[in-house]
Design a protein around this motif. Sequence first.
Motif, mmCIF file in Angstrom:
data_model
loop_
_atom_site.group_PDB
_atom_site.id
_atom_site.type_symbol
_atom_site.label_atom_id
_atom_site.label_comp_id
_atom_site.label_asym_id
_atom_site.label_seq_id
_atom_site.Cartn_x
_atom_site.Cartn_y
_atom_site.Cartn_z
ATOM 1 N N GLN A 22 0.833 -1.207 0.000
ATOM 2 C CA GLN A 22 0.000 0.000 0.000
ATOM 3 C C GLN A 22 0.862 1.249 0.000
ATOM 4 O OE1 GLN A 22 -2.581 -0.447 3.403
ATOM 5 N NE2 GLN A 22 -3.763 -2.099 2.459
ATOM 6 N N ARG A 23 1.921 1.263 0.803
ATOM 7 C CA ARG A 23 2.813 2.430 0.827
ATOM 8 C C ARG A 23 3.459 2.644 -0.540
ATOM 9 N NH1 ARG A 23 3.978 0.445 6.120
ATOM 10 N NH2 ARG A 23 5.782 -0.729 5.312
ATOM 11 N N GLY A 24 3.896 1.563 -1.162
ATOM 12 C CA GLY A 24 4.468 1.692 -2.497
ATOM 13 C C GLY A 24 3.441 2.179 -3.505
ATOM 14 N N TRP A 25 2.210 1.687 -3.383
ATOM 15 C CA TRP A 25 1.123 2.063 -4.285
ATOM 16 C C TRP A 25 0.815 3.551 -4.175
ATOM 17 C CZ3 TRP A 25 -4.155 3.471 -3.596
ATOM 18 C CH2 TRP A 25 -4.981 3.283 -4.708
ATOM 19 N N TYR A 26 0.810 4.083 -2.955
ATOM 20 C CA TYR A 26 0.537 5.511 -2.768
ATOM 21 C C TYR A 26 1.508 6.374 -3.585
ATOM 22 C CZ TYR A 26 -1.965 4.007 1.492
ATOM 23 O OH TYR A 26 -2.803 3.406 2.392
ATOM 24 N N PHE A 27 2.739 5.898 -3.724
ATOM 25 C CA PHE A 27 3.769 6.734 -4.333
ATOM 26 C C PHE A 27 3.603 6.886 -5.844
ATOM 27 C CE2 PHE A 27 6.093 6.972 -0.400
ATOM 28 C CZ PHE A 27 6.784 8.174 -0.531
ATOM 29 N N TYR A 28 2.776 6.045 -6.481
ATOM 30 C CA TYR A 28 2.557 6.343 -7.901
ATOM 31 C C TYR A 28 1.665 7.574 -8.043
ATOM 32 C CZ TYR A 28 2.141 6.157 -12.853
ATOM 33 O OH TYR A 28 2.220 6.525 -14.177
ATOM 34 N N ALA A 96 -3.350 -7.571 -21.631
ATOM 35 C CA ALA A 96 -1.998 -8.082 -21.383
ATOM 36 C C ALA A 96 -1.754 -8.281 -19.895
ATOM 37 C CB ALA A 96 -0.971 -7.117 -21.966
ATOM 38 N N ALA A 97 -2.222 -7.344 -19.081
ATOM 39 C CA ALA A 97 -2.011 -7.449 -17.635
ATOM 40 C C ALA A 97 -2.737 -8.650 -17.049
ATOM 41 C CB ALA A 97 -2.480 -6.157 -16.957
ATOM 42 N N ASP A 98 -3.983 -8.857 -17.473
ATOM 43 C CA ASP A 98 -4.748 -9.970 -16.917
ATOM 44 C C ASP A 98 -4.269 -11.322 -17.445
ATOM 45 O OD1 ASP A 98 -6.421 -8.637 -15.152
ATOM 46 O OD2 ASP A 98 -7.899 -8.180 -16.693
ATOM 47 N N ARG A 99 -3.835 -11.375 -18.701
ATOM 48 C CA ARG A 99 -3.419 -12.644 -19.288
ATOM 49 C C ARG A 99 -2.049 -13.075 -18.790
ATOM 50 N NH1 ARG A 99 -6.150 -14.420 -23.884
ATOM 51 N NH2 ARG A 99 -7.899 -13.103 -24.487
ATOM 52 N N THR A 100 -1.167 -12.117 -18.555
ATOM 53 C CA THR A 100 0.201 -12.464 -18.161
ATOM 54 C C THR A 100 0.457 -12.260 -16.675
ATOM 55 O OG1 THR A 100 1.079 -10.226 -18.547
ATOM 56 C CG2 THR A 100 0.988 -11.714 -20.447
ATOM 57 N N GLY A 101 -0.369 -11.461 -16.012
ATOM 58 C CA GLY A 101 -0.140 -11.128 -14.611
ATOM 59 C C GLY A 101 0.995 -10.146 -14.402
ATOM 60 N N ARG A 102 1.568 -9.606 -15.489
ATOM 61 C CA ARG A 102 2.743 -8.730 -15.388
ATOM 62 C C ARG A 102 2.307 -7.268 -15.506
ATOM 63 N NH1 ARG A 102 7.647 -10.827 -15.732
ATOM 64 N NH2 ARG A 102 8.501 -9.101 -16.971
ATOM 65 N N LYS A 103 1.697 -6.774 -14.443
ATOM 66 C CA LYS A 103 1.274 -5.374 -14.429
ATOM 67 C C LYS A 103 2.472 -4.431 -14.323
ATOM 68 C CE LYS A 103 -3.165 -6.150 -12.056
ATOM 69 N NZ LYS A 103 -2.940 -7.556 -11.621
ATOM 70 N N LYS A 104 3.478 -4.833 -13.561
ATOM 71 C CA LYS A 104 4.556 -3.910 -13.222
ATOM 72 C C LYS A 104 5.390 -3.485 -14.443
ATOM 73 C CE LYS A 104 7.470 -5.175 -9.934
ATOM 74 N NZ LYS A 104 8.010 -5.408 -8.577
ATOM 75 N N PRO A 105 5.814 -4.389 -15.328
ATOM 76 C CA PRO A 105 6.551 -3.917 -16.510
ATOM 77 C C PRO A 105 5.711 -3.004 -17.402
ATOM 78 C CG PRO A 105 6.843 -6.280 -16.216
ATOM 79 C CD PRO A 105 5.772 -5.854 -15.271
ATOM 80 N N LEU A 106 4.418 -3.284 -17.491
ATOM 81 C CA LEU A 106 3.543 -2.434 -18.290
ATOM 82 C C LEU A 106 3.366 -1.065 -17.637
ATOM 83 C CD1 LEU A 106 0.896 -5.147 -19.196
ATOM 84 C CD2 LEU A 106 2.547 -4.101 -20.762
ATOM 85 N N LEU A 107 3.283 -1.057 -16.306
ATOM 86 C CA LEU A 107 3.217 0.210 -15.590
ATOM 87 C C LEU A 107 4.480 1.023 -15.828
ATOM 88 C CD1 LEU A 107 1.886 2.120 -13.516
ATOM 89 C CD2 LEU A 107 2.944 0.762 -11.704
ATOM 90 N N PRO A 221 6.926 2.638 -6.388
ATOM 91 C CA PRO A 221 5.961 1.547 -6.588
ATOM 92 C C PRO A 221 6.540 0.377 -7.383
ATOM 93 C CG PRO A 221 5.378 3.462 -7.922
ATOM 94 C CD PRO A 221 6.429 3.908 -6.954
ATOM 95 N N LEU A 222 7.443 0.639 -8.317
ATOM 96 C CA LEU A 222 8.038 -0.458 -9.070
ATOM 97 C C LEU A 222 8.876 -1.364 -8.171
ATOM 98 C CD1 LEU A 222 9.123 1.303 -12.389
ATOM 99 C CD2 LEU A 222 7.077 -0.069 -11.951
ATOM 100 N N ARG A 223 9.396 -0.813 -7.087
ATOM 101 C CA ARG A 223 10.168 -1.621 -6.135
ATOM 102 C C ARG A 223 9.263 -2.370 -5.156
ATOM 103 N NH1 ARG A 223 13.682 1.897 -2.319
ATOM 104 N NH2 ARG A 223 11.614 2.139 -1.375
ATOM 105 N N GLU A 224 8.161 -1.755 -4.714
ATOM 106 C CA GLU A 224 7.363 -2.314 -3.619
ATOM 107 C C GLU A 224 6.209 -3.203 -4.080
ATOM 108 O OE1 GLU A 224 8.329 -2.173 -0.663
ATOM 109 O OE2 GLU A 224 9.819 -0.585 -0.768
ATOM 110 N N LEU A 225 5.598 -2.908 -5.213
ATOM 111 C CA LEU A 225 4.468 -3.715 -5.670
ATOM 112 C C LEU A 225 4.973 -5.034 -6.247
ATOM 113 C CD1 LEU A 225 2.351 -0.936 -7.438
ATOM 114 C CD2 LEU A 225 1.798 -2.084 -5.278
ATOM 115 N N ARG A 226 4.153 -6.056 -6.144
ATOM 116 C CA ARG A 226 4.537 -7.342 -6.729
ATOM 117 C C ARG A 226 3.444 -7.825 -7.677
ATOM 118 N NH1 ARG A 226 2.165 -11.927 -4.689
ATOM 119 N NH2 ARG A 226 0.952 -11.730 -2.775
ATOM 120 N N ASP A 227 3.851 -8.548 -8.686
ATOM 121 C CA ASP A 227 2.903 -9.132 -9.630
ATOM 122 C C ASP A 227 2.417 -10.476 -9.119
ATOM 123 O OD1 ASP A 227 2.792 -7.129 -11.544
ATOM 124 O OD2 ASP A 227 4.551 -7.871 -12.611
#
Length: 451
Positions: A22-28, A96-107, A221-227
């Motif tokens: 959540q803390r990482g998410w706030y930072f976006y 792409a995010a839902d099919r691969t689960g890789r939200k973070k690289p797309l973000l 957020p790229l460091r704290e969020l996980r896929d």
Amino acid sequence: MTADTTEPEEYTADPADRRREQRGWYFYDFACSVYSTSVVTVFLGPYLTSVAKAAADADGFVHPLGIPVRAGSLFAYAVSVSILVAVLVMPLVGAAADRTGRKKPLLAASAYTGAAATAGMFFLSGDRYLLGAFLLIVANASLAVSMVLYNAYLPQIAEPDERDAVSSRGWAFGYTSGALVLVLNLVLYSGHESFGLTEGAAVRICLASAGLWWGAFTLVPLRELRDRRVQPQGEGAVGGGWRQLMATLRDMRRHPLTLSFLLAYLIYNDGVQTVISQASIYGSEELGLEQTTLITAVLLVQVLAVVGALGMGRMARSYGAKRVILGSLAVWTLILGAGYFLPAGAPVAFFCLAAAIGLVLGGSQALSRSLFSHLVPRGKEAEYFSAYEMSDRGLSWLGPLVFGLAYQLTGSYRDAIISLVIFFAAGFVLLARVPVRRAVAAAGNPVPERI
């Protein structure tokens, strides 16, 4: 072990891990809100309009692609085009995010594309209105795409009863960063001569610095969020993007109450986004206010938006998010009415209007996001939030278009601003008709005590 994508994707169970994400998410919000505040709301509208006027013919028109456009309408039209571009891209990214689960690289890709385009605004000078319009289109579309992915994390990092508070804190982080950077912008812009800068150079530095800020704080957020890993799909994510969108829309027909909320949100948020993006042009062109007055007013909006987002989040605990949003829409309607009658050259009255906007802006957006998160079938967060983002930014082209056309036809920004009342009135009526508790249950989610 990978999760089957036909099963709901649960939020993070461990409280410590959840708070970290959540803390990482706030930072976006902290990263990208500076673009919305400094670039879209304060500097780019008046500056791009001045650049377009420098390139205009004797009748005040520029001719991109041979199309006659009044210089004062160029910014609004560019915002509309950027949103149409986002509409084309967001379904592909959501799929792409839902099919691969890789939200973070797309973000990361969408965030840094937008940040680079914003930093490139440093080179906007002279009569380069086409460059300015192009960079605005790229940056705005990139922001919209990144927000699909950002918002899709919310159901995964917050339990149902936490979401109003978590969403509100995210907006509060964004408005805090917007206020901080605006203070720095105000110092640079108002004292540009003492720094050895022209007014135009100071504006270009303010624009470019927003891109640098956006890029730098996106690292958090790229460091704290996980896929979350999902079962690999046979069809390519990008190739199936539009088919996935059609499937999402068909699936929404199974959740008509969710679709009803989206329709209401599409309409009233169109009004909100247009007020945000066109406020500086209204203040500078119609009311004749100085740029320092506009910066101060937007700074006031940022500070009070933090208070409003947190305060309305608390109100939602007692009265439910739907009732609080409806109250904010009534206030928005009164604000537009007051703005229409606002006298020219009256900064104090403009500050009062800005204060009212600040108190309802953050809360109405934060609670709309958290309310929608309850209406999303689990496991379909990114694709549903892609549709939500189309409502939030992707289909918010109509308001700027109406605003631009109203000015083009009448030559009056007052007529343009009052035309936006219809969005809030219609949105209020449609939202009031949505039975949200039944909608949450129909989506297969637990119904919070207050909603």
